[in-house]
Design a protein around this motif. Sequence first.
Motif, short mmCIF file in Angstrom:
data_model
loop_
_atom_site.label_atom_id
_atom_site.label_comp_id
_atom_site.label_asym_id
_atom_site.label_seq_id
_atom_site.Cartn_x
_atom_site.Cartn_y
_atom_site.Cartn_z
N ARG A 1 0.73 -1.16 -0.02
CA ARG A 1 0.05 -0.01 -0.06
C ARG A 1 0.87 1.34 0.12
O ARG A 1 0.26 2.21 -0.63
N ASP A 2 2.29 1.10 0.32
CA ASP A 2 2.93 2.52 0.66
C ASP A 2 3.67 2.59 -0.87
O ASP A 2 4.65 3.66 -0.90
N VAL A 3 3.39 1.70 -1.93
CA VAL A 3 4.00 2.02 -3.17
C VAL A 3 2.54 2.32 -4.01
O VAL A 3 1.74 1.25 -4.39
N ALA A 4 2.59 3.39 -4.48
CA ALA A 4 1.24 3.65 -5.34
C ALA A 4 1.77 3.69 -6.93
O ALA A 4 3.13 4.18 -7.06
N ILE A 5 0.78 3.52 -7.82
CA ILE A 5 1.12 3.28 -9.16
C ILE A 5 0.23 4.14 -9.95
O ILE A 5 -0.94 4.04 -9.56
N VAL A 6 0.87 5.27 -10.69
CA VAL A 6 -0.28 5.94 -11.46
C VAL A 6 0.19 5.40 -13.05
O VAL A 6 1.15 5.41 -13.63
N PHE A 7 -1.10 4.52 -13.76
CA PHE A 7 -0.82 4.20 -14.83
C PHE A 7 -1.28 5.42 -15.60
O PHE A 7 -1.87 6.13 -15.44
N GLN A 8 -0.74 5.11 -17.04
CA GLN A 8 -0.84 6.13 -18.26
C GLN A 8 -2.42 5.98 -18.51
O GLN A 8 -2.74 7.18 -18.79
N ASP A 9 -2.96 4.89 -18.76
CA ASP A 9 -4.27 4.95 -19.30
C ASP A 9 -5.42 5.22 -18.23
O ASP A 9 -6.19 4.32 -17.73
N TYR A 10 -5.42 6.32 -17.89
CA TYR A 10 -6.39 6.97 -16.70
C TYR A 10 -7.65 6.53 -17.08
O TYR A 10 -8.26 5.96 -15.94
N ALA A 11 -8.44 6.23 -18.20
CA ALA A 11 -9.47 6.00 -18.52
C ALA A 11 -9.71 4.44 -18.08
O ALA A 11 -11.04 4.29 -17.88
N LYS A 12 -8.82 3.68 -18.23
CA LYS A 12 -9.15 2.37 -17.70
C LYS A 12 -8.92 1.98 -16.34
O LYS A 12 -9.25 1.19 -15.78
#
Lengths: 263, 254, 255
Positions: free
Chosen positions: A83-94
């Motif tokens: 939980r202390d590692v957050a991932i921001v994905f490129q395809d925000y819409a998905k």
Amino acid sequence: MRAPDTTVKAAAPVIAFDKITLAFGAKTIISDLSLEIGRGEIVCVIGPSGCGKTTALRVAGGLIPPTKGTVRLLGEPMAGPRRDVAIVFQDYAKALLPWRTAAGNISLALEAAGVAQSERGDRIRDLLTKVGLAGHEDKYPTEMSGGMQQRIQIARCLAQDPAVLLMDEPFGALDAMTRQGLQDEMLAIVAETGATVFFVTHDLEEAVYLGDRVIGLLPHPGRIGIDQRIDLPRPRNQLETRETLEFLRLRRTLFDFIEKAEH
Amino acid sequence: MKRAWWKGLVVPAALIVLAELAMRVQGSTSMSLAAPSDIVAAFFAILFDGSLLLATRDTLVSAGIGLAAGGFIGLALGILFGLVKPLDRLMEVTIEAIRPIPSVAILPIAMLVFGFGYRMEIAIVAFSCLWPVMIMTRSAMAGIEPRLLEVSRALRLSTWDRVHKIVLPAALPRIMVAFRLAASIALVVAVTVEIAANPLGLGYGILVAQQALQPAVMLAYLVWIGIVGYLLNAALSLMQQRLFGRAGRVEAAS
Amino acid sequence: MRLSRLGWLLASFAVAALLVWGWQLIADYKLVSPVFLPGPDRAWGALVKGFSTGDLGVKLLATVERMFWGWLIASLIGIALGAAIGTSPRLRAYLAPMLEFLRPLPASAMIPVAIAVLGLSNGMVLAVIAFGALWPVLLATIHGFSAVEPRLYEVGRALGLSRASVIWKIALPSASPDILAGMRLGLTVALILSVVCEMIAGRDGLGNWILLAARSFRAPDLYAGVILLGVLGYVTAVALAALEARLLVWRSRAR
């Protein structure tokens, strides 16, 4: 917010790739990759397609286990997503739940962390304000622009109170103006939270503008080709920083690297 | 996917073996169920005495003519309503009032008007097939890429040219999907009508076998109806793919 | 815009009224034998009489109950089974071909088999309705669960959601449009099978009522029953559409 960790020395890395090799069947994606990222560092990863930069990010996030080697987070080996590692994905819409509003999407992270319902409302409002979306809590993702959707995803990641932010070409699908605005907002947020950032991008200028360090990967199989310190002063400015000779020199260095890596 | 085709056969095969064993252990004197081996024997018996083929012909003829009649009317109305918007809007209430009537509800009316036989069954099948074809044709014509219509306007095509060179070809894949759907409805409705009232075809065959306490024959009919339905469906989707390739498949999925 | 829509609707009602009037004329001038086609006045009369003095209300209720329970059972089983099969590629590999084979099988063909096994009972009728309405729900649910965006599962993992939370908060809402579409189709099937079962098994209800009316040449009663079934079909479709619109607000609010 986070208390300094006394068990880990100040210089000890937050993320450490120790001789990571990753293969799918006979195909080696990443070969013998070692890399250490210090606390609060912003490391941008570039490289031609097929160099495994997104795969490296997914390994760092615990989404894929490496074939060989270990990834350590604050000294502990990674066993899976944390939980202390957050991932921001490129395809925000998905990556957003289309049936939840902006507030609902951020709430998902709080629900996962077991935050009491009574506390969630205030936290969500704070996070929305932080990413510049105050007053938009009741909108569905489909009612928002791409930039706003990506802000929600960032807010959801911040709701995890992450020590590490893994960002996979987060602004790649946005138009130039929106991208620059989000770059500055991200730098401000990171400066405030002190999170360590692993930022994958294909935009060399973005890498130089954001990073403390830029790692260039070589393809087939993925390995480190260049590890460039970026000593541009902070806070950075979209006009002034990009006009300095140092910025242009660094951009040239990385451009030459990519051109060589592709041939 | 290719190497795993056998996986689909595991469960049905296991069920068949299990059914066979259960019936053998119990002694197959049941009035309601039969062992798979007895069903196969019964299947060949009715196949060779001709009754199965006769029943299949009756059902397919009724379903086919009903589909053709209902499909033709539905297609004509769908094209008409798709082209003439005011007419579509004027008929809205009338159509919305008739369409929700369950197809089997008009069975007694058809019975009253036509008595038993082909005509009554064809009328009900036609009524059932009319609606999906009409509605899907209409929406296919409404869903044509507006750019295509702009092109036709830019080229100054006449109304007739616009309809048969642009509108109909563009709507054709979806109209085909409508007919495929209608065909499966036609078979279901035909069998249903036969079971409920009409003394002919596969549905009647299965009902008579049940009433004569011949479970093996009854289940042989059931399996055969399943096979006919499956083959019909497979043939139609093959035809659709042949005619329209990937475009047709994509439409079918949506 | 609003007003013109209302105008068209009124005009459309006028057309429908005109057609009913035409139906009345045909019946009045006996252009079609009144044995087959009673006028709308007589059908309406039979409807009113059926409700006020007869037991049409009871029959209607019997049909509605049958349809509803069969549909509910089918929906519950269909969603549970569909969720299990849809989320497991292994189960899909073993079961999907069999389901594809069974799908085109007319549910009504199961009626004789059900009669043989369960007799002419209410349980038999319920089993047939549930069996028929199960397929659309099951297949739509399988599709819905297998089509969940893989990225969302990754988001669930990254956030550390429990398996139950992933199913409840990610997979189920994501599949809900498909599930509701399947349930809508299932309800139509349930109504049709209720009527068919009532006809074949002679259970009390609208299906049996219209069949008896036709057999004894009571055309007005027959048409009254058919009209009532049409209304029933319409009301259930509208009710489910309203439910769908409520549950799937996020779909209609898209830009």
